[in-house]
Design a protein around this motif. Structure first.
Motif, PDB file in Angstrom:
ATOM      1  N   LEU A  24     -13.037  -5.813  -0.146  1.00  0.00           N
ATOM      2  CA  LEU A  24     -13.347  -4.481  -0.626  1.00  0.00           C
ATOM      3  C   LEU A  24     -12.810  -4.768  -1.505  1.00  0.00           C
ATOM      4  CD1 LEU A  24     -12.763  -1.920   2.019  1.00  0.00           C
ATOM      5  CD2 LEU A  24     -14.986  -2.350   1.786  1.00  0.00           C
ATOM      6  N   ALA A  25     -13.337  -3.989  -3.294  1.00  0.00           N
ATOM      7  CA  ALA A  25     -12.980  -3.703  -4.534  1.00  0.00           C
ATOM      8  C   ALA A  25     -12.830  -2.179  -4.202  1.00  0.00           C
ATOM      9  CB  ALA A  25     -13.762  -4.563  -5.510  1.00  0.00           C
ATOM     10  N   VAL A  26     -11.598  -1.991  -4.716  1.00  0.00           N
ATOM     11  CA  VAL A  26     -11.904  -0.350  -5.030  1.00  0.00           C
ATOM     12  C   VAL A  26     -11.169   0.426  -6.207  1.00  0.00           C
ATOM     13  CG1 VAL A  26     -10.459   1.922  -3.946  1.00  0.00           C
ATOM     14  CG2 VAL A  26     -10.991  -0.706  -2.751  1.00  0.00           C
ATOM     15  N   ALA A  27     -11.536   0.759  -7.030  1.00  0.00           N
ATOM     16  CA  ALA A  27     -11.168   1.542  -8.463  1.00  0.00           C
ATOM     17  C   ALA A  27     -10.117   2.807  -8.248  1.00  0.00           C
ATOM     18  CB  ALA A  27     -12.601   2.584  -8.736  1.00  0.00           C
ATOM     19  N   ALA A  28      -8.941   1.534  -8.389  1.00  0.00           N
ATOM     20  CA  ALA A  28      -7.333   2.282  -7.801  1.00  0.00           C
ATOM     21  C   ALA A  28      -6.915   1.209  -8.528  1.00  0.00           C
ATOM     22  CB  ALA A  28      -7.853   3.120  -6.057  1.00  0.00           C
ATOM     23  N   SER A  29      -5.471   1.626  -8.564  1.00  0.00           N
ATOM     24  CA  SER A  29      -4.062   1.308  -8.577  1.00  0.00           C
ATOM     25  C   SER A  29      -4.107   0.558  -7.261  1.00  0.00           C
ATOM     26  CB  SER A  29      -2.860   1.327  -9.538  1.00  0.00           C
ATOM     27  OG  SER A  29      -2.983   2.773  -8.775  1.00  0.00           O
ATOM     28  N   GLU A  30      -3.095  -0.350  -7.348  1.00  0.00           N
ATOM     29  CA  GLU A  30      -1.937  -0.840  -6.105  1.00  0.00           C
ATOM     30  C   GLU A  30      -1.245   0.146  -6.079  1.00  0.00           C
ATOM     31  OE1 GLU A  30       0.762  -4.778  -5.160  1.00  0.00           O
ATOM     32  OE2 GLU A  30       0.283  -4.067  -7.273  1.00  0.00           O
ATOM     33  N   ALA A  31      -0.987   0.602  -6.647  1.00  0.00           N
ATOM     34  CA  ALA A  31       0.031   2.232  -6.202  1.00  0.00           C
ATOM     35  C   ALA A  31      -0.510   3.100  -5.526  1.00  0.00           C
ATOM     36  CB  ALA A  31       0.865   2.583  -7.381  1.00  0.00           C
ATOM     37  N   GLU A  32      -1.843   3.580  -5.527  1.00  0.00           N
ATOM     38  CA  GLU A  32      -2.378   4.603  -4.811  1.00  0.00           C
ATOM     39  C   GLU A  32      -3.110   3.852  -3.688  1.00  0.00           C
ATOM     40  OE1 GLU A  32      -5.183   7.236  -8.343  1.00  0.00           O
ATOM     41  OE2 GLU A  32      -5.235   5.008  -8.204  1.00  0.00           O
ATOM     42  N   LEU A  33      -3.618   2.405  -3.671  1.00  0.00           N
ATOM     43  CA  LEU A  33      -3.876   1.688  -2.184  1.00  0.00           C
ATOM     44  C   LEU A  33      -2.469   1.832  -1.160  1.00  0.00           C
ATOM     45  CD1 LEU A  33      -6.641   0.000  -3.681  1.00  0.00           C
ATOM     46  CD2 LEU A  33      -6.759   1.896  -2.593  1.00  0.00           C
ATOM     47  N   MET A  34      -1.811   1.278  -1.748  1.00  0.00           N
ATOM     48  CA  MET A  34      -0.073   1.591  -0.395  1.00  0.00           C
ATOM     49  C   MET A  34      -0.136   2.245   0.060  1.00  0.00           C
ATOM     50  SD  MET A  34       0.859  -1.477  -1.971  1.00  0.00           S
ATOM     51  CE  MET A  34       2.238  -1.312  -0.319  1.00  0.00           C
ATOM     52  N   SER A  55      -6.883  -5.667 -12.200  1.00  0.00           N
ATOM     53  CA  SER A  55      -7.243  -4.758 -14.069  1.00  0.00           C
ATOM     54  C   SER A  55      -5.949  -3.640 -13.141  1.00  0.00           C
ATOM     55  CB  SER A  55      -8.150  -4.379 -14.678  1.00  0.00           C
ATOM     56  OG  SER A  55      -8.889  -3.768 -13.581  1.00  0.00           O
ATOM     57  N   ALA A  56      -5.675  -2.683 -14.047  1.00  0.00           N
ATOM     58  CA  ALA A  56      -4.998  -1.663 -13.794  1.00  0.00           C
ATOM     59  C   ALA A  56      -6.138  -0.958 -12.956  1.00  0.00           C
ATOM     60  CB  ALA A  56      -4.718  -0.979 -15.055  1.00  0.00           C
ATOM     61  N   ARG A  57      -6.835  -0.649 -12.908  1.00  0.00           N
ATOM     62  CA  ARG A  57      -7.731   0.093 -11.535  1.00  0.00           C
ATOM     63  C   ARG A  57      -8.434  -0.872 -11.134  1.00  0.00           C
ATOM     64  NH1 ARG A  57      -5.783   5.158 -10.669  1.00  0.00           N
ATOM     65  NH2 ARG A  57      -8.256   5.466 -10.494  1.00  0.00           N
ATOM     66  N   GLN A  58      -8.565  -1.337 -10.460  1.00  0.00           N
ATOM     67  CA  GLN A  58      -9.586  -2.482 -10.082  1.00  0.00           C
ATOM     68  C   GLN A  58      -8.975  -3.490  -9.479  1.00  0.00           C
ATOM     69  OE1 GLN A  58     -11.409  -5.326  -9.254  1.00  0.00           O
ATOM     70  NE2 GLN A  58     -12.805  -4.192  -8.262  1.00  0.00           N
ATOM     71  N   THR A  59      -8.380  -2.711  -8.057  1.00  0.00           N
ATOM     72  CA  THR A  59      -7.848  -3.992  -7.132  1.00  0.00           C
ATOM     73  C   THR A  59      -8.569  -4.178  -5.966  1.00  0.00           C
ATOM     74  OG1 THR A  59      -6.344  -2.007  -7.633  1.00  0.00           O
ATOM     75  CG2 THR A  59      -5.746  -3.434  -5.796  1.00  0.00           C
ATOM     76  N   MET A  60      -8.917  -4.988  -5.381  1.00  0.00           N
ATOM     77  CA  MET A  60      -9.288  -5.593  -3.704  1.00  0.00           C
ATOM     78  C   MET A  60      -8.682  -5.768  -2.674  1.00  0.00           C
ATOM     79  SD  MET A  60     -11.391  -8.515  -5.021  1.00  0.00           S
ATOM     80  CE  MET A  60     -11.852  -8.981  -3.629  1.00  0.00           C
ATOM     81  N   LEU A  69     -10.818   5.516   2.331  1.00  0.00           N
ATOM     82  CA  LEU A  69     -10.522   5.774   0.797  1.00  0.00           C
ATOM     83  C   LEU A  69     -11.651   6.488   0.336  1.00  0.00           C
ATOM     84  CD1 LEU A  69     -10.068   2.647   0.311  1.00  0.00           C
ATOM     85  CD2 LEU A  69      -8.765   4.157  -0.392  1.00  0.00           C
ATOM     86  N   GLU A  70     -13.349   6.326   1.144  1.00  0.00           N
ATOM     87  CA  GLU A  70     -14.217   6.896   0.453  1.00  0.00           C
ATOM     88  C   GLU A  70     -14.513   8.488   1.124  1.00  0.00           C
ATOM     89  OE1 GLU A  70     -17.231   3.697   0.639  1.00  0.00           O
ATOM     90  OE2 GLU A  70     -16.826   5.082   3.173  1.00  0.00           O
ATOM     91  N   ALA A  71     -13.429   9.323   2.044  1.00  0.00           N
ATOM     92  CA  ALA A  71     -12.999  10.707   2.533  1.00  0.00           C
ATOM     93  C   ALA A  71     -12.218  10.971   1.574  1.00  0.00           C
ATOM     94  CB  ALA A  71     -12.899  11.139   3.832  1.00  0.00           C
ATOM     95  N   ASP A  72     -11.521  10.359   0.900  1.00  0.00           N
ATOM     96  CA  ASP A  72     -10.998  10.566  -0.118  1.00  0.00           C
ATOM     97  C   ASP A  72     -11.391  10.548  -2.022  1.00  0.00           C
ATOM     98  OD1 ASP A  72      -8.837  11.796   1.274  1.00  0.00           O
ATOM     99  OD2 ASP A  72      -7.327  10.293   1.077  1.00  0.00           O
ATOM    100  N   GLU A  73     -12.566  10.327  -2.067  1.00  0.00           N
ATOM    101  CA  GLU A  73     -13.832   9.951  -3.540  1.00  0.00           C
ATOM    102  C   GLU A  73     -12.953   8.712  -4.015  1.00  0.00           C
ATOM    103  OE1 GLU A  73     -13.238  14.099  -4.807  1.00  0.00           O
ATOM    104  OE2 GLU A  73     -14.890  14.653  -3.388  1.00  0.00           O
ATOM    105  N   PHE A  74     -12.511   7.925  -2.695  1.00  0.00           N
ATOM    106  CA  PHE A  74     -12.820   6.600  -4.355  1.00  0.00           C
ATOM    107  C   PHE A  74     -13.421   5.578  -4.252  1.00  0.00           C
ATOM    108  CE2 PHE A  74      -7.714   7.028  -3.133  1.00  0.00           C
ATOM    109  CZ  PHE A  74      -6.895   6.855  -4.447  1.00  0.00           C
ATOM    110  N   VAL A  75     -13.898   5.164  -5.505  1.00  0.00           N
ATOM    111  CA  VAL A  75     -15.598   4.802  -5.218  1.00  0.00           C
ATOM    112  C   VAL A  75     -14.773   3.064  -4.533  1.00  0.00           C
ATOM    113  CG1 VAL A  75     -17.213   3.627  -6.495  1.00  0.00           C
ATOM    114  CG2 VAL A  75     -15.854   5.433  -7.473  1.00  0.00           C
ATOM    115  N   VAL A  76     -15.802   2.193  -3.980  1.00  0.00           N
ATOM    116  CA  VAL A  76     -15.104   1.472  -2.693  1.00  0.00           C
ATOM    117  C   VAL A  76     -16.718   0.600  -2.756  1.00  0.00           C
ATOM    118  CG1 VAL A  76     -14.669   0.084  -0.881  1.00  0.00           C
ATOM    119  CG2 VAL A  76     -13.763   2.497  -1.489  1.00  0.00           C
ATOM    120  N   VAL A  77     -15.880  -0.700  -3.006  1.00  0.00           N
ATOM    121  CA  VAL A  77     -17.945  -1.459  -2.906  1.00  0.00           C
ATOM    122  C   VAL A  77     -17.329  -3.196  -2.403  1.00  0.00           C
ATOM    123  CG1 VAL A  77     -19.407  -2.824  -4.525  1.00  0.00           C
ATOM    124  CG2 VAL A  77     -18.284  -1.263  -5.244  1.00  0.00           C
ATOM    125  N   THR A  78     -17.928  -3.031  -1.380  1.00  0.00           N
ATOM    126  CA  THR A  78     -17.931  -4.386  -0.833  1.00  0.00           C
ATOM    127  C   THR A  78     -18.205  -5.671  -1.270  1.00  0.00           C
ATOM    128  OG1 THR A  78     -19.264  -3.321   1.381  1.00  0.00           O
ATOM    129  CG2 THR A  78     -18.919  -5.533   1.502  1.00  0.00           C
TER     130      THR A  78
END
Length: 305
Positions: A129-139, A153-158, A173-182
């Motif tokens: 998944l590609a997520v519009a978020a930082s690594e720290a946000e996703l941990m 990049s700063a806000r493009q993490t897989m 993630l989607e419940a918390d309104e992150f943009v997630v792309v397969t």
């Protein structure tokens, strides 16, 4: 302006993947034929699917095909007389960069990719998944073998992992309104689920790498590849489980050189990452995808030669 070449490790979402160059560019065609011949039956199947426009998402076709296309495009650019000051690859693209830098012979690189494919085929189904978020946000969201797969990049993490836990993480993630792309993938590369493939690949290691003859920036250390990295079997085999820090590696390259970054691969994935860097945004460096929407290289060639 000096040139640096970038080699993507994704690309199966582009079904044709530079197929229009096959039979029209002599260098590209010759190199593709050489690579597929070295791959044997795996290469033959991948080539047939590629030229017919069939689905190539499965690891047994996507990995050999992407290596062949990236490597052939790199050789084609070098045949124009371009002398890059540095190379950088994303995931499997790092093997291409290392091969062009003299770390592996072509035969050794094909053997390495083939062993990875054979090892990965038996891994249970997973995805990325590609997520519009930082690594720290996703941990805080990671669970059940789902891991950070790449920091682009700063806000493009897989993220990557087996199907069920990855779906659960996506729902949170989607419940918390992150943009997630397969990301088109059926294998959970760069996650702990790949550890059996790492063990198998290490046991099958049969190549003798050399120190790079030109600078290669590694996504697995986020900086310049050292001779010790290049010579280490563990460095190469652990790439199946380890995260790709492409963004930090690219920033390190751009801190050393003001360059024209050329994406030598299908699509413009790395180009989009490069455009987000401070160096490119401020004009110190520039970025150029080798292929346009029609897979033509003429505009890029006119700029490079």
């Amino acid at each position: 302006m000096d040139v640096a070449l970038m080699f993507p490790g994704q690309g199966s979402q582009y079904p044709r993947m530079a197929a229009s160059l096959y039979g029209t560019d002599a260098v590209f065609t010759s190199v593709i034929d050489e690579v597929f011949e070295l791959f044997g039956e795996i290469g033959s199947v991948a080539c047939d699917d590629w030229l017919s426009g069939a689905d190539v998402d499965h690891v047994s076709r996507a990995q050999p095909l992407l290596f062949a296309v990236d490597y052939a495009l790199g050789r084609m650019v070098l045949s124009w007389g371009v002398k890059p000051v540095a190379l950088i690859g994303h995931s499997a693209g790092e093997v291409v960069a290392a091969t062009l830098a003299g770390v592996f012979s072509l035969e050794e690189a094909v053997s390495l990719v083939r062993d990875r494919v054979v090892s990965a085929v038996s891994i249970p189904s997973g995805g990325m998944l590609a997520v519009a978020a930082s690594e720290a946000e996703l941990m805080p969201y990671l669970e059940g073998d789902v891991a950070i797969a790449a920091v682009n990049s700063a806000r493009q993490t897989m993220l990557a992992g087996p199907d069920e836990p990855l779906a659960a993480v996506r729902a949170r993630l989607e419940a918390d309104e992150f943009v997630v792309v397969t990301v088109p993938a059926t294998t959970p590369f760069h996650s702990p689920a790949m550890q059996p493939a790492v063990d198998e690949a290490l046991a099958a290691w049969n190549v003798s790498p050399s120190a790079p003859r030109m600078p290669v920036y590694s996504g697995y250390t986020g900086t310049l590849m050292t001779p010790e990295d290049a010579l280490s079997p563990r460095f190469w085999t652990r790439q199946l489980t380890d995260a790709v820090y492409f963004g930090p590696a690219l920033n390190d390259l751009l801190a050393m050189y003001d360059v024209l970054l050329v994406e030598a691969g299908p699509g413009q994935t790395l180009t989009s990452f490069a455009r987000r860097t401070k160096a490119v945004r401020h004009g110190a460096s520039q970025v150029l995808p080798l292929l346009d929407a029609s897979d033509s290289v003429e505009a890029a060639r006119a700029r490079l030669v």
